[in-house]
Design a protein around this motif. Structure first.
Motif, short mmCIF file in Angstrom:
data_model
loop_
_atom_site.label_atom_id
_atom_site.label_comp_id
_atom_site.label_asym_id
_atom_site.label_seq_id
_atom_site.Cartn_x
_atom_site.Cartn_y
_atom_site.Cartn_z
N GLU A 130 -9.16 0.74 -10.93
CA GLU A 130 -8.78 0.59 -9.52
C GLU A 130 -9.65 2.46 -10.07
O GLU A 130 -10.09 2.85 -9.32
CB GLU A 130 -7.61 0.89 -8.77
CG GLU A 130 -7.61 1.78 -7.56
CD GLU A 130 -7.40 0.99 -6.29
OE1 GLU A 130 -6.98 0.96 -5.34
OE2 GLU A 130 -7.32 -0.21 -6.85
N VAL A 180 -8.16 -2.23 -4.29
CA VAL A 180 -7.03 -2.38 -3.00
C VAL A 180 -6.05 -1.20 -3.00
O VAL A 180 -5.83 -1.00 -1.08
CB VAL A 180 -5.82 -2.74 -4.28
CG1 VAL A 180 -4.80 -2.77 -3.46
CG2 VAL A 180 -6.37 -4.10 -5.47
N ASP A 181 -6.12 0.36 -3.22
CA ASP A 181 -5.84 1.39 -2.39
C ASP A 181 -6.56 2.96 -2.45
O ASP A 181 -6.12 3.18 -2.87
CB ASP A 181 -4.31 1.63 -2.79
CG ASP A 181 -3.31 0.88 -2.76
OD1 ASP A 181 -3.72 -0.03 -1.64
OD2 ASP A 181 -2.73 0.09 -4.26
N ALA A 240 -7.30 4.30 0.40
CA ALA A 240 -6.89 4.82 1.38
C ALA A 240 -7.38 6.65 1.29
O ALA A 240 -7.56 7.10 1.51
CB ALA A 240 -6.12 4.86 2.41
N THR A 259 -7.91 -10.83 1.95
CA THR A 259 -6.40 -10.68 1.38
C THR A 259 -5.59 -11.98 1.20
O THR A 259 -6.21 -13.05 1.07
CB THR A 259 -5.32 -9.98 1.92
OG1 THR A 259 -5.68 -8.98 3.25
CG2 THR A 259 -3.70 -10.38 2.08
N LYS A 311 -1.25 -3.34 -9.49
CA LYS A 311 -0.74 -3.57 -7.99
C LYS A 311 0.19 -4.93 -7.93
O LYS A 311 0.35 -4.74 -7.57
CB LYS A 311 -2.38 -3.44 -7.31
CG LYS A 311 -3.09 -2.85 -7.38
CD LYS A 311 -2.54 -1.49 -7.32
CE LYS A 311 -3.50 0.21 -7.22
NZ LYS A 311 -2.68 0.65 -6.59
N ARG A 365 3.86 -4.96 -6.24
CA ARG A 365 3.76 -5.77 -4.77
C ARG A 365 5.20 -6.32 -5.88
O ARG A 365 6.52 -6.62 -4.93
CB ARG A 365 3.05 -6.77 -4.42
CG ARG A 365 1.77 -5.88 -4.45
CD ARG A 365 1.76 -4.98 -2.79
NE ARG A 365 0.29 -4.69 -2.94
CZ ARG A 365 0.21 -4.18 -3.08
NH1 ARG A 365 0.20 -2.74 -4.32
NH2 ARG A 365 -1.18 -3.77 -2.48
N ILE A 399 -2.34 -8.97 -1.74
CA ILE A 399 -2.88 -7.91 -2.53
C ILE A 399 -4.14 -7.65 -0.98
O ILE A 399 -4.73 -9.03 -1.05
CB ILE A 399 -3.78 -7.46 -3.08
CG1 ILE A 399 -1.98 -8.02 -4.57
CG2 ILE A 399 -3.84 -6.80 -3.73
CD1 ILE A 399 -2.72 -7.77 -5.53
N TYR A 439 -7.71 -6.49 -0.73
CA TYR A 439 -8.85 -5.86 -1.27
C TYR A 439 -9.91 -5.19 -0.33
O TYR A 439 -10.15 -5.25 1.13
CB TYR A 439 -9.34 -6.72 -1.84
CG TYR A 439 -8.99 -7.09 -3.18
CD1 TYR A 439 -8.50 -6.87 -4.21
CD2 TYR A 439 -7.93 -8.42 -3.17
CE1 TYR A 439 -7.93 -6.49 -5.69
CE2 TYR A 439 -7.60 -9.24 -3.95
CZ TYR A 439 -7.52 -8.48 -5.53
OH TYR A 439 -6.25 -8.86 -6.38
N SER A 440 -10.13 -4.21 -0.89
CA SER A 440 -11.05 -3.28 0.51
C SER A 440 -12.45 -3.01 -0.21
O SER A 440 -12.58 -2.86 -1.95
CB SER A 440 -10.77 -1.79 0.52
OG SER A 440 -9.55 -1.82 1.48
#
Length: 288
Positions: free
Chosen positions: A129, A147-148, A150, A162, A199, A203, A263, A265-266
């Motif tokens: 990431e 994934v993260d 933000a 997802t 990730k 989780r 999970i 994903y973006s």
């Protein structure tokens, strides 16, 4: 120095290419007197005769022919550059670079993109990431699948897909007789996990903590593929997203009934680059 005489050399090239001052003016979309003045100033400045003039006809001198041989390459490259830019705008040529944390998700997107835009090229870099987000910042990639994201600044981020996390077990394991398991079933199992920072690992560990399940991590392996080979060889059980499951001989995927075990994903890129044609085309394929 060249830029000082660019207009004059451009006018010379147009006259040589079109065969006359009037046709050169039409080619350049400027007045004919301007073309005449620019060529004359070039000849005067460098004390060289470039054209033999006879009425309305012109002919290159020996010096003019040598200069025209140079300007053909010079302005030919300029025209080639414009054709390239126009083609890129129409998505006829170009390269889009994708960085991703998930190989199968990235490969699926690459396949769909090539099917939608056969003339375009795409490269895929698989990494963490952190390295993927850094690649966006230093312009070594155009689009990231993470994934993260933000907390990262200056990014345009859109939810992509997802994936549920599944248990991976060897053939003959008790879980293979069940349609699904719960997080509590992990208690007492020998578990093979990804490295800290994964990730998927995060989780699974979070779900176990919230349900007071004791998680016995017997081995850490920093490769999804290697983990699944270890499970197939009877060294324990593990967890991967459904899309990352490899149906190796002796390996079975079992669903886990826990909404937390998924999970999301973006798709992301630098905000200032979101409207670039190639990046926009990739987003359209991914989200369309």
């Amino acid at each position: 120095m060249f830029h000082q005489y660019y207009k004059s050399i451009r006018c010379f090239h147009a006259v040589a290419k079109t065969g006359g001052f009037t046709s050169a003016a039409q080619y350049l979309h400027i007045g004919q007197p301007t073309v005449t003045d620019q060529v004359k100033s070039l000849e005067t400045r460098f004390s060289v005769e470039l054209f033999l003039r006879s009425g309305r006809s012109v002919k290159l001198t020996a010096a003019g022919e040598r200069l025209y041989a140079i300007t053909q390459g010079l302005f030919g490259q300029e025209e080639e550059a414009m054709l390239f830019l126009q083609s890129a705008r129409k998505l006829k040529v170009g390269l889009v670079r994708v960085g991703a944390v998930s190989p199968p998700i990235a490969m699926e997107l690459a396949r769909n993109f090539k099917e939608a835009h056969p003339p375009l090229d795409i490269t895929v870099s698989i990494g963490s990431e952190e390295s993927t987000l850094q690649g966006l910042q230093d312009f070594s990639i155009d689009v990231g699948i993470v994934v993260d994201p933000a907390g990262a600044e200056g990014l345009h981020i859109e939810p992509y897909r997802t994936e549920r996390i599944v248990a991976v077990v060897p053939e003959g394991h008790a879980w293979t007789k069940r349609k699904s398991i719960s997080t509590r079933d992990i208690e007492g199992e020998t578990v093979i996990m990804r490295e800290p920072g994964s990730k998927t690992r995060h989780r699974v560990e979070r779900a176990c903590r919230q349900q007071d399940v004791s998680l016995h991590c017997a081995m850490e392996i920093n490769s999804r593929e290697a983990i699944q080979h270890a499970v197939a060889n009877g060294m324990g059980v593990s967890f991967v997203t459904q899309v990352e499951f490899i149906p190796l001989p002796g390996l079975v995927a079992v669903a886990v009934d826990d909404e937390q075990l998924s999970i999301s994903y973006s798709l992301c890129c630098l905000s200032i680059r979101r409207e670039r044609p190639l990046i926009d085309a990739l987003f359209a394929v991914a989200l369309g």
